[in-house]
Enzyme design. Structure first.
Site, short mmCIF file in Angstrom:
data_model
loop_
_atom_site.label_atom_id
_atom_site.label_comp_id
_atom_site.label_asym_id
_atom_site.label_seq_id
_atom_site.Cartn_x
_atom_site.Cartn_y
_atom_site.Cartn_z
N LYS A 1 0.80 -1.23 0.00
CA LYS A 1 0.00 0.00 0.00
C LYS A 1 0.83 1.28 0.00
O LYS A 1 0.50 2.26 0.67
CB LYS A 1 -0.98 0.00 1.17
N ASP B 1 -5.90 -5.75 10.48
CA ASP B 1 -7.18 -5.02 10.53
C ASP B 1 -8.36 -5.93 10.20
O ASP B 1 -9.47 -5.76 10.71
CB ASP B 1 -7.18 -3.81 9.61
#
Length: 327
Positions: A195, A230
Site C-alpha cells: 500500500k 485489521d
C-alpha cells in the site's frame, strides 16, 4: 428584378448547401468520435467482465491456493497466516482499552470503555492522523516515533468518562494491516510492506518491539497486549456483537480477508491444539493471482509502475489505493 431574385435564390441555396455540408461534416466527425469512444468502452467492459462462470473459476483457484497456504509456509501465493487468535470476544469484556490502527496513509487511535455483560460499549473516542508521505519511505524509527508521539498526545487528553483501574497499565491492541509472520499473540515480524509503504529497515523486525521502543521514548506507560491485522480486528468486532460471525473482508486502501478455521485443518500448525479447536487465519488475499483474473492492459501498466511489480495483483485491481490510477 427577376435576375436579382434568381441570383439571390441561387446564393441562398449555395449558402444553405455549404452550411449543411459543414454541419454534416461536424456530425460525421462527432459520430465517429462517439463511435470510437463507445468501442473503447465496450472493449474495456469485455476485458473487465466477470460472468458467473469466471467468478467460479476465480473462487476455485483461490480455494486451491488456500489449501496450499494452510499446508506449508511459502507453498502458496496466499500467506494464510496463523494469527494466534483462538478465542474471539464474547461481549462480556469490561474495562478501558486502547487501539492503534495502522493500515494505510492514515492511522487511527481509539479508546473505548466496555461495560461488561449486557453493557456493551459505554463510551469511545478516536482521532485520525495522516502519515506524511516522506515517512512512508523513510526509516522505521522515524515512522514509529511519529506514531508514538500522536498516541501520547491522545492519552494526555483523556477525559473523566474513561477510567482505568488504579495500578493497572494501559493496554493497547495494535492493528497492523501489513503481512506479518506472527510469533505470538503480541509479537510478529514484518514480511513486507504494501500500500505504498517502502521502509527497508523494518522488514524482518518485530513490529511490536519497534512500537514499544518508540512509546518508551515518549514516556508512555502502555503495553501492546495483542497484535492483529485489521481484517482480524474487523472479525473480532463483528463477533463482539454477533456470535455467528465467522469471516471478515476489508475493501479500503487495500483488501484482505480473515476467517475462523478448524485448527485440525491447518497442517502447518505444529503447536498444541487450542482448547477452542479454532484458529483465526489471516489470508493476505491481496497477493492472490490467477490466470482467471480479468487483467487489462491498464492493470499490467499500473503493476509495472508500482513499488512492488508482480505482487499484490488482486489488491491492485480492486482496492481504493489503485482504482484512481486505473481510471
Amino acid at each position: 428584378m427577376g435576375r436579382v431574385v434568381v441570383v439571390a435564390a441561387v446564393i441562398g441555396v449555395a449558402t444553405a448547401v455549404a452550411v449543411a455540408a459543414v454541419v454534416g461534416r461536424r456530425f460525421v466527425r462527432k459520430w465517429r468520435r462517439r463511435a470510437k469512444a463507445l468501442a473503447i468502452v465496450k472493449e474495456v467492459e469485455e476485458k473487465c467482465a466477470t460472468p458467473i462462470a469466471k467468478l467460479r473459476q476465480v473462487a476455485d483457484a483461490m480455494t486451491v491456493e488456500m489449501h496450499a497456504g494452510l499446508a506449508s509456509e511459502g507453498g502458496s501465493k496466499l500467506k494464510m497466516l496463523i494469527t494466534y487468535v483462538d478465542n474471539l470476544p464474547t461481549g462480556d469484556e469490561e474495562g478501558l482499552f486502547y487501539a492503534l490502527d495502522l493500515g494505510g496513509t492514515n492511522f487511527r487511535v481509539l479508546r473505548v470503555q466496555l461495560g461488561g455483560k449486557g453493557g456493551g460499549i459505554v463510551s469511545q473516542e478516536f482521532t485520525e492522523v495522516s502519515i506524511p508521505p516522506k515517512l512512508m519511505v523513510g526509516s522505521s524509527s522515524a515512522l514509529f516515533e511519529y506514531i508514538a508521539s500522536k498516541l501520547a498526545k491522545f492519552v494526555a487528553e483523556e477525559g473523566p468518562d474513561f477510567q482505568i483501574h488504579p495500578g493497572r497499565q494501559r493496554e493497547l491492541g495494535f492493528t497492523f494491516s501489513f503481512p506479518v509472520m506472527q510469533t505470538s499473540i503480541d509479537s510478529g515480524n514484518l514480511i513486507k510492506w504494501t500500500k505504498g509503504f517502502s521502509i527497508d529497515d523494518t522488514v524482518g523486525k518485530d513490529i511490536v518491539a519497534e512500537l514499544t521502543k518508540a512509546m518508551e521514548k515518549q514516556g508512555l506507560d502502555m503495553r501492546v497486549t495483542a497484535l492483529v491485522n485489521d481484517t482480524v480486528g474487523t472479525l473480532a468486532g463483528g463477533r463482539y456483537t454477533d456470535k455467528d460471525v465467522i469471516a471478515a473482508v476489508i475493501l479500503g486502501t487495500g483488501t484482505n480477508a480473515a476467517y475462523v478455521e478448524r485448527a485440525q485443518a491447518i497442517p502447518k500448525w505444529h503447536g498444541l491444539l487450542p482448547k477452542s479447536g479454532e484458529m483465526v487465519i489471516n489470508m493476505e488475499w491481496g497477493n492472490f493471482r490467477s490466470s482467471h483474473l480479468p487483467l487489462t492492459e491498464f492493470d499490467h501498466a499500473l503493476d509495472m509502475e508500482s513499488l512492488n511489480p508482480g505482487e499484490q495483483v488482486y489488491e491492485k485491481i480492486i482496492s481504493g489505493m489503485y482504482l484512481g490510477d486505473i481510471v
